[in-house]
Write an enzyme that holds these catalytic residues in place. Structure first.
Site, PDB file in Angstrom:
ATOM      1  N   LYS A  91      20.386   4.114 -24.137  1.00 58.34           N
ATOM      2  CA  LYS A  91      20.610   2.953 -23.517  1.00 58.34           C
ATOM      3  C   LYS A  91      22.079   2.851 -23.366  1.00 58.34           C
ATOM      4  O   LYS A  91      22.887   2.876 -24.076  1.00 58.34           O
ATOM      5  CB  LYS A  91      20.038   1.862 -24.404  1.00 58.34           C
TER       6      LYS A  91
ATOM      7  N   PRO B 113      11.330  10.229  -2.258  1.00 57.24           N
ATOM      8  CA  PRO B 113      10.482  10.877  -1.103  1.00 57.24           C
ATOM      9  C   PRO B 113       9.698   9.708  -0.359  1.00 57.24           C
ATOM     10  O   PRO B 113       9.279   8.764  -1.046  1.00 57.24           O
ATOM     11  CB  PRO B 113       9.630  11.742  -1.937  1.00 57.24           C
ATOM     12  N   ASP B 114       9.355   9.957   0.903  1.00 58.49           N
ATOM     13  CA  ASP B 114       8.712   9.153   1.769  1.00 58.49           C
ATOM     14  C   ASP B 114       7.212   9.645   1.754  1.00 58.49           C
ATOM     15  O   ASP B 114       6.898  10.570   2.604  1.00 58.49           O
ATOM     16  CB  ASP B 114       9.130   8.997   3.239  1.00 58.49           C
ATOM     17  N   ILE B 115       6.426   9.073   0.549  1.00 56.53           N
ATOM     18  CA  ILE B 115       5.165   9.581   0.606  1.00 56.53           C
ATOM     19  C   ILE B 115       4.337   9.210   1.975  1.00 56.53           C
ATOM     20  O   ILE B 115       3.760  10.372   2.258  1.00 56.53           O
ATOM     21  CB  ILE B 115       4.546   8.796  -0.630  1.00 56.53           C
TER      22      ILE B 115
ATOM     23  N   LYS C 249       5.432   7.486  11.317  1.00 58.52           N
ATOM     24  CA  LYS C 249       4.714   8.143  10.121  1.00 58.52           C
ATOM     25  C   LYS C 249       3.247   8.537  10.543  1.00 58.52           C
ATOM     26  O   LYS C 249       2.367   9.061   9.541  1.00 58.52           O
ATOM     27  CB  LYS C 249       4.756   7.044   9.262  1.00 58.52           C
TER      28      LYS C 249
ATOM     29  N   PHE D 225       1.104   0.030   5.070  1.00 56.87           N
ATOM     30  CA  PHE D 225       1.548  -1.393   4.774  1.00 56.87           C
ATOM     31  C   PHE D 225       3.018  -1.447   4.861  1.00 56.87           C
ATOM     32  O   PHE D 225       3.858  -0.656   4.820  1.00 56.87           O
ATOM     33  CB  PHE D 225       1.279  -1.906   3.306  1.00 56.87           C
TER      34      PHE D 225
ATOM     35  N   ASP E  94      12.227   2.567  -2.451  1.00 63.91           N
ATOM     36  CA  ASP E  94      12.816   3.485  -1.556  1.00 63.91           C
ATOM     37  C   ASP E  94      14.039   4.281  -2.030  1.00 63.91           C
ATOM     38  O   ASP E  94      14.271   5.460  -1.808  1.00 63.91           O
ATOM     39  CB  ASP E  94      13.377   2.710  -0.480  1.00 63.91           C
TER      40      ASP E  94
ATOM     41  N   ASN F 117      10.310  -3.597  -8.060  1.00 63.55           N
ATOM     42  CA  ASN F 117      10.209  -4.613  -7.118  1.00 63.55           C
ATOM     43  C   ASN F 117       8.906  -5.784  -7.565  1.00 63.55           C
ATOM     44  O   ASN F 117       8.436  -5.367  -8.582  1.00 63.55           O
ATOM     45  CB  ASN F 117       9.974  -3.976  -5.570  1.00 63.55           C
TER      46      ASN F 117
ATOM     47  N   LYS G 115       7.348   1.917  12.589  1.00 67.43           N
ATOM     48  CA  LYS G 115       6.842   2.594  11.382  1.00 67.43           C
ATOM     49  C   LYS G 115       5.412   3.275  11.628  1.00 67.43           C
ATOM     50  O   LYS G 115       4.891   4.382  11.252  1.00 67.43           O
ATOM     51  CB  LYS G 115       6.720   1.745  10.324  1.00 67.43           C
TER      52      LYS G 115
END
Length: 400
Positions: A289, A305-307, A342, A324, A279, A210, A338
């Site tokens: 390659k 994994p959702d840290i 969390k 964030f 994600d 990203n 969220k």
């Protein structure tokens, strides 16, 4: 370095060959918005002219304790009372000895005896002089009195030898000045900050990522360190240099980041997850390659994994956890969900569609949400200013 804007810094230059670097240091201080008053010892003037530093600072350079014009109103006392910080760069062994013993035989050492503002000292000398027990004893005495010491760097010296004695890098000196001007409200605390993107490879030369630049996380790590915290910065791949004076852990993938963050989080009083963690990742990364041909390429993605959720699940008592949320719609609703799901204490939410917000910008427009339903909307600010405001908000929680 917005922390320097509007501050008055007195720069003392002493008789080291590194005195020529004072010109660049004064230039940077002025560029950051500080007012600069320079004092030069007689020996320093053998390496650099007062006219040079006067041109860069925009003020007459103080050199003579017995100048009838400058001292008509006891100028050295006025100089000591009118500054926010004194920076001695470079500082010779001779000046360090005078400071340690309270000797006041020139303009600079006289001001140093009268000043109540923070003092930052940057030694520069031959490595044998620096490691001599007398110099080390003098530095220890200054540290006990609260003087900030910027340790010299190692490398080639002007004498042709090599060792520990080069004037520290200017970026480290400026950062130490910022720290000395910042109340040490997080001294004794451990802070963990994540920053930047993650790269999720699907072959040796291609990856999913990203546009995160890491600027927000880096600004938070720097501000926490300025407040006296021990800071661990866990950063994905960015183009930013490592911030001076704190520990940077470099990672690449989300799973790399999870491993390092989970290892460090156990000892942290405050965890701020500003990283833009991918994600999803490719289910498999090809060993070679992919060659381009006429066929479409299909890549199966699986969840990373959702840290942040893992940290919230295992959060220890008293630990503060801040996340964030970058959204393009339903900002407050999505961020609130969220926050609670969390187990966060605060969440910083920004709408990527707003001008001045989002990735690869030097500014952001955020809303800060807390567990009690409070929502603070901040105007467009630099990321450095947001870091200061956010840490003020975190400290107001009272559990760090």
């Amino acid at each position: 370095m917005e922390r320097l804007r509007g501050k008055t810094v007195l720069v003392g230059v002493t008789g080291s060959i590194a005195a020529y670097k004072a010109a660049e240091l004064v230039r940077w201080l002025v560029k950051c918005g500080a007012g600069v008053q320079v004092i030069m010892t007689r020996a320093a003037q053998q390496f650099l002219t007062p006219l040079t530093l006067q041109a860069l600072s925009g003020r007459p350079v103080l050199t003579d304790l017995f100048d009838l014009g400058l001292e008509s109103e006891i100028g050295h006392i006025h100089a000591a009372r009118s500054v926010d910080l004194v920076l001695v760069a470079p500082a010779t062994a001779n000046t360090l000895a005078k400071m340690a013993c309270g000797i006041a035989d020139n303009y600079l050492t006289t001001v140093l005896l009268a000043v109540e503002a923070p003092v930052v000292v940057c030694p520069a000398m031959n490595h044998k002089m620096y490691t001599h027990p007398a110099t080390q004893d003098n530095l220890a005495a200054l540290r006990r009195r609260g003087v900030w010491i910027v340790e010299p760097a190692s490398g080639p010296l002007a004498c042709g030898e090599e060792g520990h004695g080069r004037l520290a890098d200017l970026s480290l000196i400026l950062e130490t000045v910022c720290r000395a001007l910042t109340p040490q409200t997080l001294r004794g605390k451990r802070v963990l900050v994540s920053a930047g993107p993650t790269w999720e490879p699907f072959d040796p030369v291609r990856f999913i990522t990203n546009p995160s630049s890491g600027k927000m996380g880096f600004a938070l790590a720097v501000e926490a360190a300025r407040r006296g915290a021990h800071v661990d910065l866990v950063s994905g791949p960015t183009a930013l240099p490592d911030p001076p004076g704190l520990i940077t852990h470099h990672v690449t993938t989300a799973r790399d980041m999870e491993h390092v963050v989970r290892m460090l989080a156990h000892e942290a009083h405050l965890v701020i997850m500003a990283a833009a963690v991918s994600d999803y990742r490719p289910e498999e990364a090809a060993p070679h390659k992919f060659k381009k041909d006429d066929a479409d390429l299909e890549i199966r993605l699986v969840r990373n994994p959702d840290i942040l959720a893992g940290l919230g699940k295992d959060k220890k008592p008293g630990q503060i956890l801040v996340g964030f949320a970058a959204e393009t719609q339903d900002l407050v609703r999505n961020a609130t969900e969220k926050l609670h799901r969390k187990n966060l204490d605060l969440i910083v939410a920004n709408d990527l569609t707003q001008p001045g917000a989002g990735f690869r910008t030097d500014t952001n427009v955020v809303k800060v949400l807390d567990r009690g339903g409070g929502v603070e909307e901040w105007p467009c600010l630099s990321k450095e200013a947001i870091a200061r405001r956010l840490l003020d908000r975190i400290e107001a929680l009272g559990t760090t």
